[in-house]
Design an enzyme around this catalytic site. Structure first.
Site, PDB file in Angstrom:
ATOM      1  N   ARG A 198       0.847  -1.187   0.000  1.00 49.68           N
ATOM      2  CA  ARG A 198       0.000   0.000   0.000  1.00 49.68           C
ATOM      3  C   ARG A 198       0.884   1.238   0.000  1.00 49.68           C
ATOM      4  NH1 ARG A 198      -3.329  -2.922  -1.535  1.00 49.68           N
ATOM      5  NH2 ARG A 198      -5.365  -3.427  -0.638  1.00 49.68           N
ATOM      6  N   HIS A 244      -0.959  -0.127  -9.901  1.00 47.83           N
ATOM      7  CA  HIS A 244      -1.608  -1.055  -8.950  1.00 47.83           C
ATOM      8  C   HIS A 244      -2.079  -2.338  -9.653  1.00 47.83           C
ATOM      9  CE1 HIS A 244      -3.852  -1.283  -4.860  1.00 47.83           C
ATOM     10  NE2 HIS A 244      -3.594  -2.505  -5.321  1.00 47.83           N
TER      11      HIS A 244
HETATM   12  P1  NAP Z   1      -1.343 -11.793   5.100  1.00 44.76           P
HETATM   13  O1  NAP Z   1      -1.403 -13.185   4.610  1.00 44.76           O
HETATM   14  O2  NAP Z   1      -2.289 -11.370   6.171  1.00 44.76           O
HETATM   15  O3  NAP Z   1       0.158 -11.536   5.590  1.00 44.76           O
HETATM   16  C1  NAP Z   1       0.522 -10.390   6.277  1.00 44.76           C
HETATM   17  C2  NAP Z   1       1.932 -10.555   6.835  1.00 44.76           C
HETATM   18  O4  NAP Z   1       2.346  -9.304   7.381  1.00 44.76           O
HETATM   19  C3  NAP Z   1       2.027 -11.580   7.952  1.00 44.76           C
HETATM   20  O5  NAP Z   1       3.241 -12.289   7.834  1.00 44.76           O
HETATM   21  C4  NAP Z   1       2.050 -10.704   9.191  1.00 44.76           C
HETATM   22  O6  NAP Z   1       2.737 -11.253  10.304  1.00 44.76           O
HETATM   23  C5  NAP Z   1       2.830  -9.513   8.695  1.00 44.76           C
HETATM   24  N1  NAP Z   1       2.580  -8.335   9.541  1.00 44.76           N
HETATM   25  C6  NAP Z   1       1.407  -7.722   9.793  1.00 44.76           C
HETATM   26  N2  NAP Z   1       1.590  -6.669  10.616  1.00 44.76           N
HETATM   27  C7  NAP Z   1       2.906  -6.624  10.884  1.00 44.76           C
HETATM   28  C8  NAP Z   1       3.715  -5.748  11.663  1.00 44.76           C
HETATM   29  N3  NAP Z   1       3.191  -4.721  12.351  1.00 44.76           N
HETATM   30  N4  NAP Z   1       5.040  -5.986  11.715  1.00 44.76           N
HETATM   31  C9  NAP Z   1       5.591  -7.034  11.052  1.00 44.76           C
HETATM   32  N5  NAP Z   1       4.865  -7.901  10.280  1.00 44.76           N
HETATM   33  C10 NAP Z   1       3.548  -7.680  10.202  1.00 44.76           C
HETATM   34  O7  NAP Z   1      -1.532 -10.758   3.886  1.00 44.76           O
HETATM   35  P2  NAP Z   1      -1.244 -11.017   2.329  1.00 44.76           P
HETATM   36  O8  NAP Z   1      -2.358 -11.764   1.709  1.00 44.76           O
HETATM   37  O9  NAP Z   1       0.117 -11.562   2.193  1.00 44.76           O
HETATM   38  O10 NAP Z   1      -1.324  -9.534   1.755  1.00 44.76           O
HETATM   39  C11 NAP Z   1      -0.462  -8.515   2.198  1.00 44.76           C
HETATM   40  C12 NAP Z   1      -0.854  -7.183   1.606  1.00 44.76           C
HETATM   41  O11 NAP Z   1      -0.513  -7.156   0.220  1.00 44.76           O
HETATM   42  C13 NAP Z   1      -2.344  -6.858   1.601  1.00 44.76           C
HETATM   43  O12 NAP Z   1      -2.772  -6.385   2.845  1.00 44.76           O
HETATM   44  C14 NAP Z   1      -2.454  -5.806   0.509  1.00 44.76           C
HETATM   45  O13 NAP Z   1      -2.305  -4.519   1.071  1.00 44.76           O
HETATM   46  C15 NAP Z   1      -1.266  -6.109  -0.392  1.00 44.76           C
HETATM   47  N6  NAP Z   1      -1.695  -6.541  -1.733  1.00 44.76           N
HETATM   48  C16 NAP Z   1      -1.361  -5.768  -2.804  1.00 44.76           C
HETATM   49  C17 NAP Z   1      -1.736  -6.169  -4.066  1.00 44.76           C
HETATM   50  C18 NAP Z   1      -1.332  -5.374  -5.291  1.00 44.76           C
HETATM   51  O14 NAP Z   1      -1.785  -5.673  -6.376  1.00 44.76           O
HETATM   52  N7  NAP Z   1      -0.459  -4.412  -5.150  1.00 44.76           N
HETATM   53  C19 NAP Z   1      -2.463  -7.344  -4.249  1.00 44.76           C
HETATM   54  C20 NAP Z   1      -2.795  -8.089  -3.133  1.00 44.76           C
HETATM   55  C21 NAP Z   1      -2.403  -7.693  -1.867  1.00 44.76           C
HETATM   56  P3  NAP Z   1       2.122 -12.446  11.195  1.00 44.76           P
HETATM   57  O15 NAP Z   1       2.196 -13.642  10.313  1.00 44.76           O
HETATM   58  O16 NAP Z   1       3.064 -12.518  12.328  1.00 44.76           O
HETATM   59  O17 NAP Z   1       0.739 -12.059  11.524  1.00 44.76           O
HETATM   60  C1  GLV Z   2      -5.042  -5.378  -4.000  1.00 44.09           C
HETATM   61  O1  GLV Z   2      -4.359  -4.444  -3.771  1.00 44.09           O
HETATM   62  C2  GLV Z   2      -5.605  -6.236  -2.982  1.00 44.09           C
HETATM   63  O2  GLV Z   2      -5.491  -5.906  -1.793  1.00 44.09           O
HETATM   64  O3  GLV Z   2      -6.183  -7.276  -3.345  1.00 44.09           O
END
Ligand code: NAP
Ligand code: GLV
Length: 299
Positions: free
Chosen positions: A214, A262
């Site tokens: 983000r 994005h």
């Molecule tokens: P997820 O499975 O919930 O993983 C989040 C990770 O971040 C976990 O390892 C978590 O740690 C860690 N975390 C959270 N808060 C933290 C903190 N304060 N300090 C250190 N580590 C922390 O999420 P995801 O599915 O991988 O997605 C991550 C993000 O990618 C989404 O929230 C979204 O914003 C972004 N995204 C972007 C796109 C795009 O097209 N650009 C697409 C999809 C997603 P724990 O395991 O210890 O809880």
């Molecule tokens: C895209 O940014 C998503 O959070 O799926």
């Protein structure tokens, strides 16, 4: 009962979603319109950037299913009911798409391909020293769905990777020695503005940032200063504080910035509709719901 699709999708994309969902969930009433007395029948809302207020006044709502992985916007919207379970999109196809974007960025940074593209624009023939994958140290911030998949895909391509999550390692020491930092954290009060001057100062000279999570994770003025004065060499940015990125934003023309609109991992309606259908069946069967958001933690 009715399933409401509440999105800011263009009509074509909305029609595609409705068709995919109706194919997978025959017998369900699925609509993208809120009409008069129908509100009382809506028990599941499927959302992607829903217009503000789209989920207000739905007394029978039992589940909000996001079609996006990140739920920061939903949690920041006071019109989204706070007492209804909220699930986020988790789809292996989306994780792989993210890993492809990360791999492209890391390869291009390791082998100076962004610099060669800039050289071409000036008809400039110049060889740069060639680095190996195994001497390009990558730190992935976030070890969840996206971060974990990115780590595996990079390791399979020979990169040494350290992944950072809330359970591991001190901040910003985790950044020490990183050649490339990939941000895949959720946006929460704890992570907003984390990529700031203090963090950049922990990086070695010549490091690069790849932000695929983000825009608000990054303090823009600090990033621009770190690019102009060091230590950062290049930034690949897919996400921004304001989207679409305004035409006069300095990122567009900065020689050390690569901008994507994005698209690092877009929801793939075909596979994501399977995820949604499985979740709807779980609701109907009274089975446990998957990938529920912990509203206290914000992800
Ligand atoms: P997820 O499975 O919930 O993983 C989040 C990770 O971040 C976990 O390892 C978590 O740690 C860690 N975390 C959270 N808060 C933290 C903190 N304060 N300090 C250190 N580590 C922390 O999420 P995801 O599915 O991988 O997605 C991550 C993000 O990618 C989404 O929230 C979204 O914003 C972004 N995204 C972007 C796109 C795009 O097209 N650009 C697409 C999809 C997603 P724990 O395991 O210890 O809880
Ligand atoms: C895209 O940014 C998503 O959070 O799926």
């Amino acid at each position: 009962m009715t399933i409401l699709l509440a999105t800011s999708f263009e009509p074509d994309e909305r029609a595609q979603w409705l068709a995919l969902l109706r194919e997978r969930l025959p017998g369900e009433s699925i609509t993208d319109r809120r009409e008069g007395g129908d509100a009382a029948h809506v028990d599941i809302a499927l959302v992607a950037n829903p217009p503000r207020g789209a989920l207000a006044g739905l007394p029978g709502l039992r589940l909000i299913q996001s079609l996006w992985a990140g739920v920061d916007r939903l949690l920041a919207d006071p019109t989204v009911p706070a007492d209804v379970p909220l699930a986020r999109m988790v789809d292996a196809a989306m994780n792989e798409a993210m890993a492809e974007t990360a791999l492209w960025a890391v390869l291009a940074l390791q082998r100076d391909f962004f610099d060669y593209a800039a050289q071409q624009r000036h008809a400039h023939w110049l060889h740069r020293p060639q680095r190996r994958a195994d001497e390009t140290r990558v730190v992935v911030l976030g070890a969840g769905q996206m971060g974990g998949t990115v780590r595996r895909r990079l390791e399979a391509n020979g990169y040494p990777v350290r992944a950072w999550s809330s359970r591991e390692g001190a901040w910003p020491q985790v950044l020490h020695g990183a050649d490339i930092v990939i941000n895949l954290l959720p946006l929460t009060p704890a992570t907003r503005g984390l990529l700031n001057a203090h963090a950049f100062a922990a990086l070695p000279r010549g490091a690069s940032l790849v932000n695929l999570a983000r825009g608000a994770h990054v303090v823009e003025a600090d990033l621009l200063a770190a690019l102009d004065l060091g230590p950062l060499r290049h930034a690949v940015l897919d996400v921004f504080d304001v989207e679409p990125l305004p035409a006069d934003h300095p990122y567009w023309s900065h020689p050390q910035v690569t901008v994507l609109p994005h698209v690092a991992a877009q929801t793939d309606a075909r596979s994501a509709a399977d995820v949604v259908a499985a979740q709807v069946r779980a609701v109907r069967a009274g089975a446990p719901l998957r990938h529920l958001v912990d509203r206290r933690r914000g992800y």
